[in-house]
Design a protein around this motif. Structure first.
Motif, PDB file in Angstrom:
ATOM      1  N   ILE A   3       0.829  -1.199   0.000  1.00 31.65           N
ATOM      2  CA  ILE A   3       0.000   0.000   0.000  1.00 31.65           C
ATOM      3  C   ILE A   3       0.869   1.256   0.000  1.00 31.65           C
ATOM      4  O   ILE A   3       0.586   2.216  -0.698  1.00 31.65           O
ATOM      5  CB  ILE A   3      -0.947   0.009   1.225  1.00 31.65           C
ATOM      6  N   LYS A   4       1.933   1.233   0.808  1.00 29.00           N
ATOM      7  CA  LYS A   4       2.794   2.410   0.955  1.00 29.00           C
ATOM      8  C   LYS A   4       4.222   2.077   0.535  1.00 29.00           C
ATOM      9  O   LYS A   4       4.698   0.969   0.796  1.00 29.00           O
ATOM     10  CB  LYS A   4       2.798   2.883   2.411  1.00 29.00           C
ATOM     11  N   PRO A   5       4.922   3.042  -0.081  1.00 29.30           N
ATOM     12  CA  PRO A   5       6.326   2.814  -0.441  1.00 29.30           C
ATOM     13  C   PRO A   5       7.188   2.435   0.763  1.00 29.30           C
ATOM     14  O   PRO A   5       8.080   1.593   0.642  1.00 29.30           O
ATOM     15  CB  PRO A   5       6.763   4.146  -1.042  1.00 29.30           C
ATOM     16  N   SER A   6       6.921   3.033   1.912  1.00 28.31           N
ATOM     17  CA  SER A   6       7.729   2.718   3.095  1.00 28.31           C
ATOM     18  C   SER A   6       7.563   1.251   3.498  1.00 28.31           C
ATOM     19  O   SER A   6       8.504   0.631   3.990  1.00 28.31           O
ATOM     20  CB  SER A   6       7.374   3.642   4.258  1.00 28.31           C
ATOM     21  N   THR A  60       8.818  -1.164 -15.187  1.00 26.25           N
ATOM     22  CA  THR A  60       9.751  -0.153 -14.673  1.00 26.25           C
ATOM     23  C   THR A  60      10.468  -0.659 -13.433  1.00 26.25           C
ATOM     24  O   THR A  60      11.685  -0.491 -13.297  1.00 26.25           O
ATOM     25  CB  THR A  60       9.008   1.166 -14.386  1.00 26.25           C
ATOM     26  N   GLY A  61       9.738  -1.292 -12.518  1.00 27.04           N
ATOM     27  CA  GLY A  61      10.368  -1.862 -11.324  1.00 27.04           C
ATOM     28  C   GLY A  61      11.423  -2.895 -11.681  1.00 27.04           C
ATOM     29  O   GLY A  61      12.503  -2.937 -11.086  1.00 27.04           O
ATOM     30  N   ALA A  62      11.142  -3.723 -12.681  1.00 29.05           N
ATOM     31  CA  ALA A  62      12.107  -4.733 -13.122  1.00 29.05           C
ATOM     32  C   ALA A  62      13.346  -4.075 -13.714  1.00 29.05           C
ATOM     33  O   ALA A  62      14.472  -4.552 -13.511  1.00 29.05           O
ATOM     34  CB  ALA A  62      11.456  -5.663 -14.136  1.00 29.05           C
ATOM     35  N   ARG A  63      13.164  -3.011 -14.447  1.00 24.25           N
ATOM     36  CA  ARG A  63      14.322  -2.321 -15.041  1.00 24.25           C
ATOM     37  C   ARG A  63      15.172  -1.649 -13.972  1.00 24.25           C
ATOM     38  O   ARG A  63      16.405  -1.627 -14.063  1.00 24.25           O
ATOM     39  CB  ARG A  63      13.845  -1.319 -16.086  1.00 24.25           C
ATOM     40  N   VAL A  64      14.534  -1.103 -12.948  1.00 28.12           N
ATOM     41  CA  VAL A  64      15.271  -0.507 -11.832  1.00 28.12           C
ATOM     42  C   VAL A  64      16.063  -1.612 -11.121  1.00 28.12           C
ATOM     43  O   VAL A  64      17.237  -1.432 -10.799  1.00 28.12           O
ATOM     44  CB  VAL A  64      14.310   0.224 -10.864  1.00 28.12           C
ATOM     45  N   MET A  65      15.429  -2.762 -10.902  1.00 25.20           N
ATOM     46  CA  MET A  65      16.118  -3.882 -10.273  1.00 25.20           C
ATOM     47  C   MET A  65      17.327  -4.305 -11.107  1.00 25.20           C
ATOM     48  O   MET A  65      18.384  -4.627 -10.567  1.00 25.20           O
ATOM     49  CB  MET A  65      15.182  -5.073 -10.113  1.00 25.20           C
ATOM     50  N   GLY A  66      17.200  -4.270 -12.425  1.00 22.60           N
ATOM     51  CA  GLY A  66      18.295  -4.652 -13.305  1.00 22.60           C
ATOM     52  C   GLY A  66      19.513  -3.753 -13.177  1.00 22.60           C
ATOM     53  O   GLY A  66      20.624  -4.163 -13.497  1.00 22.60           O
ATOM     54  N   LEU A  67      19.322  -2.539 -12.691  1.00 19.70           N
ATOM     55  CA  LEU A  67      20.441  -1.623 -12.474  1.00 19.70           C
ATOM     56  C   LEU A  67      21.149  -1.858 -11.141  1.00 19.70           C
ATOM     57  O   LEU A  67      22.270  -1.403 -10.939  1.00 19.70           O
ATOM     58  CB  LEU A  67      19.951  -0.172 -12.514  1.00 19.70           C
ATOM     59  N   ALA A  68      20.473  -2.546 -10.228  1.00 26.91           N
ATOM     60  CA  ALA A  68      21.024  -2.756  -8.888  1.00 26.91           C
ATOM     61  C   ALA A  68      22.151  -3.777  -8.918  1.00 26.91           C
ATOM     62  O   ALA A  68      22.208  -4.648  -9.780  1.00 26.91           O
ATOM     63  CB  ALA A  68      19.924  -3.220  -7.939  1.00 26.91           C
ATOM     64  N   GLN A  69      23.026  -3.635  -7.938  1.00 31.12           N
ATOM     65  CA  GLN A  69      24.077  -4.619  -7.715  1.00 31.12           C
ATOM     66  C   GLN A  69      23.602  -5.577  -6.623  1.00 31.12           C
ATOM     67  O   GLN A  69      22.592  -5.333  -5.969  1.00 31.12           O
ATOM     68  CB  GLN A  69      25.364  -3.920  -7.293  1.00 31.12           C
ATOM     69  N   ALA A  70      24.329  -6.650  -6.419  1.00 32.57           N
ATOM     70  CA  ALA A  70      23.979  -7.598  -5.373  1.00 32.57           C
ATOM     71  C   ALA A  70      23.864  -6.885  -4.027  1.00 32.57           C
ATOM     72  O   ALA A  70      24.662  -6.007  -3.712  1.00 32.57           O
ATOM     73  CB  ALA A  70      25.020  -8.711  -5.292  1.00 32.57           C
ATOM     74  N   ARG A  71      22.823  -7.242  -3.269  1.00 26.98           N
ATOM     75  CA  ARG A  71      22.564  -6.690  -1.926  1.00 26.98           C
ATOM     76  C   ARG A  71      22.207  -5.204  -1.945  1.00 26.98           C
ATOM     77  O   ARG A  71      22.392  -4.508  -0.968  1.00 26.98           O
ATOM     78  CB  ARG A  71      23.738  -6.947  -0.996  1.00 26.98           C
ATOM     79  N   GLN A  72      21.691  -4.722  -3.043  1.00 23.73           N
ATOM     80  CA  GLN A  72      21.351  -3.307  -3.162  1.00 23.73           C
ATOM     81  C   GLN A  72      19.852  -3.152  -3.404  1.00 23.73           C
ATOM     82  O   GLN A  72      19.252  -3.946  -4.120  1.00 23.73           O
ATOM     83  CB  GLN A  72      22.134  -2.679  -4.315  1.00 23.73           C
ATOM     84  N   ILE A  73      19.278  -2.127  -2.787  1.00 25.58           N
ATOM     85  CA  ILE A  73      17.884  -1.780  -3.015  1.00 25.58           C
ATOM     86  C   ILE A  73      17.883  -0.449  -3.756  1.00 25.58           C
ATOM     87  O   ILE A  73      18.335   0.563  -3.215  1.00 25.58           O
ATOM     88  CB  ILE A  73      17.109  -1.612  -1.690  1.00 25.58           C
ATOM     89  N   VAL A  79       9.410   6.765  -4.770  1.00 31.20           N
ATOM     90  CA  VAL A  79       9.538   5.797  -3.677  1.00 31.20           C
ATOM     91  C   VAL A  79      10.597   6.281  -2.696  1.00 31.20           C
ATOM     92  O   VAL A  79      10.391   6.277  -1.484  1.00 31.20           O
ATOM     93  CB  VAL A  79       9.903   4.391  -4.216  1.00 31.20           C
ATOM     94  N   PHE A  80      11.736   6.707  -3.222  1.00 31.54           N
ATOM     95  CA  PHE A  80      12.836   7.206  -2.396  1.00 31.54           C
ATOM     96  C   PHE A  80      12.372   8.345  -1.494  1.00 31.54           C
ATOM     97  O   PHE A  80      12.554   8.309  -0.273  1.00 31.54           O
ATOM     98  CB  PHE A  80      13.973   7.684  -3.313  1.00 31.54           C
ATOM     99  N   ASP A  81      11.736   9.356  -2.075  1.00 37.72           N
ATOM    100  CA  ASP A  81      11.307  10.534  -1.308  1.00 37.72           C
ATOM    101  C   ASP A  81      10.279  10.162  -0.247  1.00 37.72           C
ATOM    102  O   ASP A  81      10.371  10.600   0.900  1.00 37.72           O
ATOM    103  CB  ASP A  81      10.729  11.603  -2.234  1.00 37.72           C
ATOM    104  N   TRP A 100      20.751   6.661   2.912  1.00 38.47           N
ATOM    105  CA  TRP A 100      19.919   7.030   1.762  1.00 38.47           C
ATOM    106  C   TRP A 100      20.816   7.760   0.776  1.00 38.47           C
ATOM    107  O   TRP A 100      21.253   8.881   1.026  1.00 38.47           O
ATOM    108  CB  TRP A 100      18.774   7.933   2.208  1.00 38.47           C
ATOM    109  N   LEU A 101      21.131   7.124  -0.349  1.00 39.51           N
ATOM    110  CA  LEU A 101      22.037   7.697  -1.335  1.00 39.51           C
ATOM    111  C   LEU A 101      21.295   7.999  -2.627  1.00 39.51           C
ATOM    112  O   LEU A 101      20.558   7.159  -3.143  1.00 39.51           O
ATOM    113  CB  LEU A 101      23.182   6.722  -1.631  1.00 39.51           C
ATOM    114  N   ASN A 102      21.521   9.178  -3.145  1.00 33.45           N
ATOM    115  CA  ASN A 102      20.959   9.562  -4.438  1.00 33.45           C
ATOM    116  C   ASN A 102      21.992   9.208  -5.502  1.00 33.45           C
ATOM    117  O   ASN A 102      23.090   9.749  -5.518  1.00 33.45           O
ATOM    118  CB  ASN A 102      20.657  11.060  -4.445  1.00 33.45           C
ATOM    119  N   HIS A 103      21.649   8.304  -6.390  1.00 31.05           N
ATOM    120  CA  HIS A 103      22.580   7.862  -7.433  1.00 31.05           C
ATOM    121  C   HIS A 103      22.431   8.661  -8.721  1.00 31.05           C
ATOM    122  O   HIS A 103      23.047   8.318  -9.729  1.00 31.05           O
ATOM    123  CB  HIS A 103      22.382   6.373  -7.728  1.00 31.05           C
TER     124      HIS A 103
END
Length: 109
Positions: A3-6, A60-73, A79-81, A100-103
């Motif tokens: 329900i919520k991003p958090s 879009t969520g899958a593409r964002v996941m594809g940019l992540a490295q192992a053990r990274q969210i 969602v971040f904000d 919380w890092l802005n990439h």
């Protein structure tokens, strides 16, 4: 789906903590990468109690996941904000302080 991003971020953090426990002492650890995006999705009942989730937000969520490295969210800006504001100062059992890092900006396919 959350329900919520958090709630999604909290779940992702707890999932990683449980994987850390699972991996202790294993010669080959299971590593994950998580991508979170915000938006409406289409949920389709496929029978036998199963569901299929699809739509642009899922892609879009899958593409964002594809940019992540192992053990990274990784998460999209909304969602971040939202999650950063909601989880600020909250202690999540078994989770150390959050970084919380802005990439920066990424262009997705």
């Amino acid at each position: 789906m959350f329900i919520k991003p958090s709630d999604a971020v909290r779940f992702a953090l707890l999932l990683q903590a449980r994987l850390d426990e699972f991996n202790r002492g294993r010669p080959v650890p299971v590593e994950d990468r998580i991508g979170l995006h915000l938006g409406e999705v289409v949920v389709e009942e496929t029978g036998a109690g199963k569901r299929d989730v699809h739509g642009m937000q899922v892609d879009t969520g899958a593409r964002v996941m594809g940019l992540a490295q192992a053990r990274q969210i990784l998460m999209t800006r909304p969602v971040f904000d939202n999650a950063r504001q909601s989880l600020k100062g909250e202690e999540i059992e078994g989770i150390s302080a959050l970084d919380w890092l802005n990439h920066g900006r990424f262009e997705l396919k």
